[in-house]
Scaffold this motif. Structure first.
Motif, PDB file in Angstrom:
ATOM      1  N   ASP A  82      64.729  23.308  35.136  1.00  0.00           N
ATOM      2  CA  ASP A  82      65.703  23.320  35.740  1.00  0.00           C
ATOM      3  C   ASP A  82      66.214  24.968  35.345  1.00  0.00           C
ATOM      4  OD1 ASP A  82      64.366  21.345  36.981  1.00  0.00           O
ATOM      5  OD2 ASP A  82      66.443  20.646  35.759  1.00  0.00           O
ATOM      6  N   ASN A  83      66.261  25.818  35.093  1.00  0.00           N
ATOM      7  CA  ASN A  83      67.775  26.499  34.387  1.00  0.00           C
ATOM      8  C   ASN A  83      66.425  27.852  34.890  1.00  0.00           C
ATOM      9  OD1 ASN A  83      70.035  24.977  33.463  1.00  0.00           O
ATOM     10  ND2 ASN A  83      68.978  24.757  31.813  1.00  0.00           N
ATOM     11  N   LEU A  84      65.822  27.487  34.827  1.00  0.00           N
ATOM     12  CA  LEU A  84      64.672  29.161  34.793  1.00  0.00           C
ATOM     13  C   LEU A  84      65.204  29.033  36.682  1.00  0.00           C
ATOM     14  CD1 LEU A  84      62.080  29.094  32.793  1.00  0.00           C
ATOM     15  CD2 LEU A  84      64.218  30.817  32.388  1.00  0.00           C
ATOM     16  N   GLU A  85      64.481  27.584  36.906  1.00  0.00           N
ATOM     17  CA  GLU A  85      64.218  27.820  38.772  1.00  0.00           C
ATOM     18  C   GLU A  85      65.823  28.554  39.479  1.00  0.00           C
ATOM     19  OE1 GLU A  85      63.056  24.083  39.403  1.00  0.00           O
ATOM     20  OE2 GLU A  85      60.717  25.002  38.538  1.00  0.00           O
ATOM     21  N   ARG A  86      66.682  27.780  38.747  1.00  0.00           N
ATOM     22  CA  ARG A  86      68.221  28.108  39.431  1.00  0.00           C
ATOM     23  C   ARG A  86      68.873  30.046  39.131  1.00  0.00           C
ATOM     24  NH1 ARG A  86      69.615  23.422  36.103  1.00  0.00           N
ATOM     25  NH2 ARG A  86      69.770  21.418  37.398  1.00  0.00           N
ATOM     26  N   ASP A 103      62.892  43.673  36.973  1.00  0.00           N
ATOM     27  CA  ASP A 103      62.526  43.728  36.574  1.00  0.00           C
ATOM     28  C   ASP A 103      62.725  42.360  34.643  1.00  0.00           C
ATOM     29  OD1 ASP A 103      60.974  46.270  36.310  1.00  0.00           O
ATOM     30  OD2 ASP A 103      62.061  47.293  34.949  1.00  0.00           O
ATOM     31  N   LEU A 104      64.229  42.138  35.037  1.00  0.00           N
ATOM     32  CA  LEU A 104      64.646  41.046  34.323  1.00  0.00           C
ATOM     33  C   LEU A 104      64.311  39.330  35.054  1.00  0.00           C
ATOM     34  CD1 LEU A 104      67.199  39.324  32.266  1.00  0.00           C
ATOM     35  CD2 LEU A 104      68.536  39.814  34.473  1.00  0.00           C
ATOM     36  N   LEU A 105      64.109  39.546  36.452  1.00  0.00           N
ATOM     37  CA  LEU A 105      63.265  38.409  37.097  1.00  0.00           C
ATOM     38  C   LEU A 105      61.924  38.358  37.130  1.00  0.00           C
ATOM     39  CD1 LEU A 105      63.993  36.537  39.728  1.00  0.00           C
ATOM     40  CD2 LEU A 105      63.752  37.907  41.555  1.00  0.00           C
ATOM     41  N   LYS A 106      60.860  39.393  36.915  1.00  0.00           N
ATOM     42  CA  LYS A 106      59.801  39.738  36.592  1.00  0.00           C
ATOM     43  C   LYS A 106      59.556  38.871  34.998  1.00  0.00           C
ATOM     44  CE  LYS A 106      58.222  43.205  38.681  1.00  0.00           C
ATOM     45  NZ  LYS A 106      57.388  44.589  39.131  1.00  0.00           N
ATOM     46  N   GLY A 107      60.356  38.844  34.017  1.00  0.00           N
ATOM     47  CA  GLY A 107      60.540  38.159  33.244  1.00  0.00           C
ATOM     48  C   GLY A 107      60.434  36.887  33.041  1.00  0.00           C
ATOM     49  N   HIS A 112      58.409  31.341  33.961  1.00  0.00           N
ATOM     50  CA  HIS A 112      59.102  29.644  34.399  1.00  0.00           C
ATOM     51  C   HIS A 112      57.328  29.712  34.534  1.00  0.00           C
ATOM     52  CE1 HIS A 112      58.872  28.027  38.326  1.00  0.00           C
ATOM     53  NE2 HIS A 112      59.610  27.459  37.733  1.00  0.00           N
ATOM     54  N   ARG A 113      56.423  30.590  34.955  1.00  0.00           N
ATOM     55  CA  ARG A 113      55.161  29.872  35.669  1.00  0.00           C
ATOM     56  C   ARG A 113      53.824  29.739  34.405  1.00  0.00           C
ATOM     57  NH1 ARG A 113      55.541  34.639  38.107  1.00  0.00           N
ATOM     58  NH2 ARG A 113      54.774  35.922  36.720  1.00  0.00           N
ATOM     59  N   VAL A 114      54.046  30.705  33.367  1.00  0.00           N
ATOM     60  CA  VAL A 114      54.075  29.575  32.009  1.00  0.00           C
ATOM     61  C   VAL A 114      54.371  28.802  31.288  1.00  0.00           C
ATOM     62  CG1 VAL A 114      53.465  30.338  29.597  1.00  0.00           C
ATOM     63  CG2 VAL A 114      53.550  32.711  31.140  1.00  0.00           C
ATOM     64  N   ALA A 118      51.938  25.626  31.020  1.00  0.00           N
ATOM     65  CA  ALA A 118      51.468  24.225  29.819  1.00  0.00           C
ATOM     66  C   ALA A 118      52.106  22.623  29.919  1.00  0.00           C
ATOM     67  CB  ALA A 118      52.636  24.959  28.760  1.00  0.00           C
ATOM     68  N   PHE A 119      52.638  22.936  31.020  1.00  0.00           N
ATOM     69  CA  PHE A 119      52.856  21.090  31.768  1.00  0.00           C
ATOM     70  C   PHE A 119      51.565  20.783  32.381  1.00  0.00           C
ATOM     71  CE2 PHE A 119      57.495  20.328  32.321  1.00  0.00           C
ATOM     72  CZ  PHE A 119      57.718  20.655  30.936  1.00  0.00           C
ATOM     73  N   THR A 120      51.053  21.582  32.949  1.00  0.00           N
ATOM     74  CA  THR A 120      49.575  21.270  33.866  1.00  0.00           C
ATOM     75  C   THR A 120      48.615  20.882  32.658  1.00  0.00           C
ATOM     76  OG1 THR A 120      50.837  23.112  35.740  1.00  0.00           O
ATOM     77  CG2 THR A 120      48.399  22.440  35.625  1.00  0.00           C
ATOM     78  N   LYS A 121      48.679  21.984  32.003  1.00  0.00           N
ATOM     79  CA  LYS A 121      48.016  21.559  30.811  1.00  0.00           C
ATOM     80  C   LYS A 121      47.208  20.501  29.768  1.00  0.00           C
ATOM     81  CE  LYS A 121      46.588  26.430  29.488  1.00  0.00           C
ATOM     82  NZ  LYS A 121      46.740  27.603  28.980  1.00  0.00           N
TER      83      LYS A 121
END
Length: 198
Positions: A82-86, A103-107, A112-114, A118-121
């Motif tokens: 939730d915090n990453l999405e915010r 650059d910060l946003l990409k990180g 968030h994607r990783v 992991a959740f999906t796995k």
């Protein structure tokens, strides 16, 4: 002489009676053994069936424990997502072209994607209920909205994402639901902040 015959006859009679009793006792004894054998066989079969049931239940419990082992840990990580999405949503569009912010946003987006991968796995999926009917088993209504794009009782927006872990609800989605009357003003159903969500 007649007395001897009487005595012999009496002795023979006793012998016949004893033989009859002995034969009857053996029949009685065989019947008892047969009954006890049947009862023992029944108890043994019941015991074997009970052991098989215990083995099956233990196997099911073990499989369930393995399947849902990550649920508590994942539940603790939901506020991180939730915090990453915010954080991603809070970056203004005009600042995204700035190299430092980009650059910060990409990180943050990569993290968030990783985490979602992991959740999906681990068998966790995000609920995507927009445009679907409200389901109290998976959704929690926070606001009522008026949106002619959706029928009454359908979800118009998601305030906080919900998640499933395999077939179990990990967290309900906090949603806005379309009002039944198209001309009624939108009002909050309950006052609750995102940070208070389970």
């Amino acid at each position: 002489m007649p007395e001897k015959d009487t005595q012999n006859h009496g002795a023979g009679s006793d012998h016949d009676t004893a033989a009859g009793l002995n034969s009857g006792g053996q029949e009685q004894s065989a019947a008892d053994v047969s009954t006890e054998l049947a009862l023992t066989k029944d108890r043994l079969l019941r015991s074997l069936a009970e052991q098989e049931n215990i083995r099956n239940q233990t196997r099911r419990d073990r499989d369930q424990a393995v399947k849902y082992a990550a649920a508590n840990f994942a539940s603790d990580l939901l506020p991180v997502i939730d915090n990453l999405e915010r954080a991603i949503a809070s970056v203004p569009k005009h600042k995204r072209s700035d190299p430092t912010v980009a650059d910060l946003l990409k990180g943050v987006e990569a993290t968030h994607r990783v985490l979602l991968d992991a959740f999906t796995k681990q068998g966790m999926t995000r609920l995507d209920p927009i445009g679907k009917p409200f389901d109290p088993h998976q959704h929690e209504a926070i606001v009522e909205a008026v949106d002619p794009q959706y029928p009454p009782g359908y979800i118009t927006n998601v305030i906080q994402s919900g998640y499933m872990h395999h077939d179990r609800l990990l967290r309900p989605a906090l949603v806005g639901v379309n009002k039944t009357s198209a001309d009624a003003p939108a009002t909050p159903v309950e006052t609750r902040s995102k940070t208070d969500a389970p």
